[in-house]
Motif scaffolding. Structure first.
Motif, short mmCIF file in Angstrom:
data_model
loop_
_atom_site.label_atom_id
_atom_site.label_comp_id
_atom_site.label_asym_id
_atom_site.label_seq_id
_atom_site.Cartn_x
_atom_site.Cartn_y
_atom_site.Cartn_z
N GLU A 63 -7.24 -7.39 -11.72
CA GLU A 63 -7.84 -6.47 -10.75
C GLU A 63 -6.95 -6.44 -9.52
O GLU A 63 -6.61 -7.48 -8.96
CB GLU A 63 -9.24 -6.95 -10.37
CG GLU A 63 -9.90 -6.08 -9.33
CD GLU A 63 -11.23 -6.66 -8.86
OE1 GLU A 63 -11.81 -6.07 -7.94
OE2 GLU A 63 -11.68 -7.69 -9.40
N LYS A 64 -6.57 -5.22 -9.12
CA LYS A 64 -5.77 -5.04 -7.92
C LYS A 64 -6.55 -4.16 -6.96
O LYS A 64 -7.03 -3.09 -7.35
CB LYS A 64 -4.42 -4.42 -8.25
CG LYS A 64 -3.59 -5.32 -9.15
CD LYS A 64 -2.28 -4.69 -9.54
CE LYS A 64 -1.52 -5.61 -10.50
NZ LYS A 64 -0.26 -5.02 -10.93
N THR A 65 -6.70 -4.63 -5.73
CA THR A 65 -7.44 -3.88 -4.73
C THR A 65 -6.58 -3.73 -3.48
O THR A 65 -5.66 -4.53 -3.26
CB THR A 65 -8.76 -4.61 -4.36
OG1 THR A 65 -8.45 -5.94 -3.94
CG2 THR A 65 -9.70 -4.68 -5.56
N PRO A 66 -6.85 -2.73 -2.67
CA PRO A 66 -6.04 -2.56 -1.46
C PRO A 66 -6.07 -3.82 -0.60
O PRO A 66 -7.13 -4.41 -0.38
CB PRO A 66 -6.72 -1.39 -0.74
CG PRO A 66 -7.43 -0.63 -1.82
CD PRO A 66 -7.86 -1.67 -2.81
N GLY A 67 -4.90 -4.25 -0.17
CA GLY A 67 -4.80 -5.41 0.70
C GLY A 67 -4.70 -4.98 2.16
O GLY A 67 -4.70 -3.79 2.46
N ASP A 68 -4.59 -5.94 3.04
CA ASP A 68 -4.46 -5.62 4.46
C ASP A 68 -3.08 -5.08 4.80
O ASP A 68 -2.90 -4.44 5.82
CB ASP A 68 -4.75 -6.86 5.31
CG ASP A 68 -6.21 -7.22 5.29
OD1 ASP A 68 -7.03 -6.38 4.89
OD2 ASP A 68 -6.54 -8.35 5.68
N GLY A 69 -2.10 -5.37 3.97
CA GLY A 69 -0.75 -4.85 4.17
C GLY A 69 -0.49 -3.68 3.25
O GLY A 69 -1.41 -3.02 2.77
N SER A 99 5.74 -7.83 -9.74
CA SER A 99 5.77 -6.43 -10.17
C SER A 99 5.28 -5.47 -9.08
O SER A 99 5.65 -4.30 -9.07
CB SER A 99 4.96 -6.23 -11.46
OG SER A 99 3.58 -6.27 -11.20
N GLU A 100 4.45 -5.97 -8.16
CA GLU A 100 3.95 -5.14 -7.06
C GLU A 100 4.90 -5.09 -5.86
O GLU A 100 4.68 -4.29 -4.96
CB GLU A 100 2.57 -5.64 -6.61
CG GLU A 100 1.47 -5.36 -7.59
CD GLU A 100 1.21 -3.86 -7.79
OE1 GLU A 100 1.48 -3.06 -6.86
OE2 GLU A 100 0.72 -3.51 -8.87
N GLY A 101 5.91 -5.95 -5.85
CA GLY A 101 6.87 -5.93 -4.76
C GLY A 101 6.85 -7.13 -3.83
O GLY A 101 7.63 -7.20 -2.88
N TYR A 102 5.99 -8.10 -4.10
CA TYR A 102 6.02 -9.33 -3.32
C TYR A 102 7.28 -10.11 -3.70
O TYR A 102 7.72 -10.07 -4.85
CB TYR A 102 4.79 -10.20 -3.61
CG TYR A 102 3.50 -9.66 -3.05
CD1 TYR A 102 3.22 -9.77 -1.69
CD2 TYR A 102 2.55 -9.06 -3.87
CE1 TYR A 102 2.03 -9.29 -1.16
CE2 TYR A 102 1.36 -8.58 -3.35
CZ TYR A 102 1.11 -8.70 -1.99
OH TYR A 102 -0.06 -8.23 -1.47
N ASP A 103 7.87 -10.84 -2.73
CA ASP A 103 9.06 -11.63 -3.05
C ASP A 103 8.84 -13.13 -2.92
O ASP A 103 9.69 -13.92 -3.31
CB ASP A 103 10.26 -11.19 -2.21
CG ASP A 103 10.06 -11.33 -0.71
OD1 ASP A 103 9.10 -12.00 -0.29
OD2 ASP A 103 10.87 -10.76 0.04
N CYS A 118 -7.65 -16.65 -10.63
CA CYS A 118 -6.65 -16.88 -9.60
C CYS A 118 -6.75 -15.68 -8.66
O CYS A 118 -6.56 -14.54 -9.09
CB CYS A 118 -5.25 -16.98 -10.22
SG CYS A 118 -3.97 -17.33 -9.00
N ARG A 119 -7.06 -15.95 -7.40
CA ARG A 119 -7.27 -14.88 -6.41
C ARG A 119 -6.19 -14.99 -5.34
O ARG A 119 -6.06 -16.02 -4.67
CB ARG A 119 -8.65 -15.02 -5.81
CG ARG A 119 -9.10 -13.85 -4.98
CD ARG A 119 -10.53 -13.98 -4.55
NE ARG A 119 -10.68 -15.08 -3.61
CZ ARG A 119 -11.65 -15.98 -3.64
NH1 ARG A 119 -12.57 -15.94 -4.57
NH2 ARG A 119 -11.71 -16.92 -2.74
N SER A 120 -5.42 -13.91 -5.18
CA SER A 120 -4.32 -13.88 -4.21
C SER A 120 -4.41 -12.63 -3.35
O SER A 120 -4.90 -11.60 -3.80
CB SER A 120 -2.98 -13.89 -4.95
OG SER A 120 -2.90 -15.01 -5.82
N MET A 121 -3.91 -12.74 -2.13
CA MET A 121 -4.01 -11.62 -1.21
C MET A 121 -2.76 -11.51 -0.34
O MET A 121 -2.00 -12.46 -0.21
CB MET A 121 -5.25 -11.74 -0.34
CG MET A 121 -5.40 -13.05 0.35
SD MET A 121 -7.08 -13.46 0.86
CE MET A 121 -7.98 -13.42 -0.66
#
Length: 162
Positions: free
Chosen positions: A48-54, A121-125, A73-76
């Motif tokens: 599940e992908k939801t809009p983040g603050d960034g 895959s979403e662009g986090y490094d 596993c929940r990440s933001m």
């Protein structure tokens, strides 16, 4: 919770009879390389992908057994914690857990690894997380996956009965 790097503040607290309690570690990992894992056949994964603050999304990876959630596993977005440009590409893992009945089967490792793949895959490094210093089992997992210690911190308490 106070970083142990702030030694001048730690010294003030300890001089005032405060003692460290419940130590934590901040761990970080580059998302350059992520190992593959194998999931037990009876376990399904839901993303599940939801809009983040960034600019990048928050990510939740769930493990399901016969349709029931048994782990997640929940990440933001790190931007939630600091309104700074470099935090746009940091994903902070807030929670990783597997029901006790399904523990020790590699499900937690798979959830974490799959979350890391989705982050990349979403662009986090890079990614970061906090955990208790006394939780040796999860520290071994994080170390094995490639996390490195960035900081240590402690809560400080004072016995008012003295």
């Amino acid at each position: 919770i106070l970083s142990d790097k702030l030694s001048h503040v730690v010294d003030l607290l300890t001089a005032s009879s405060y003692t460290p309690h419940d130590g934590h570690l901040t761990l970080t990992k580059s998302l350059d390389s992520i190992d593959e894992t194998v999931l037990p056949k009876e376990i399904d994964i839901a993303i599940e992908k939801t809009p983040g603050d960034g600019k990048l999304p928050d990510i939740r990876v769930r493990a399901l057994h016969r349709g029931n959630r048994i782990g997640q596993c929940r990440s933001m977005s790190g931007f939630r914690y600091a309104d700074q440009k470099h935090m746009q590409t940091l994903c902070y893992t807030r929670f990783l857990g597997v029901d006790e009945a399904f523990s020790r089967r590699g499900i937690g490792r798979h959830l974490l690894t799959r979350a890391l793949q989705e982050m990349r895959s979403e662009g986090y490094d890079r990614t970061a997380l906090n955990c208790r210093q006394a939780n040796n089992r999860v520290l071994a997992l994080y170390s094995d996956v490639g996390y490195l210690s960035l900081d240590s911190s402690s809560a400080y308490v004072k016995d008012l009965g003295k």
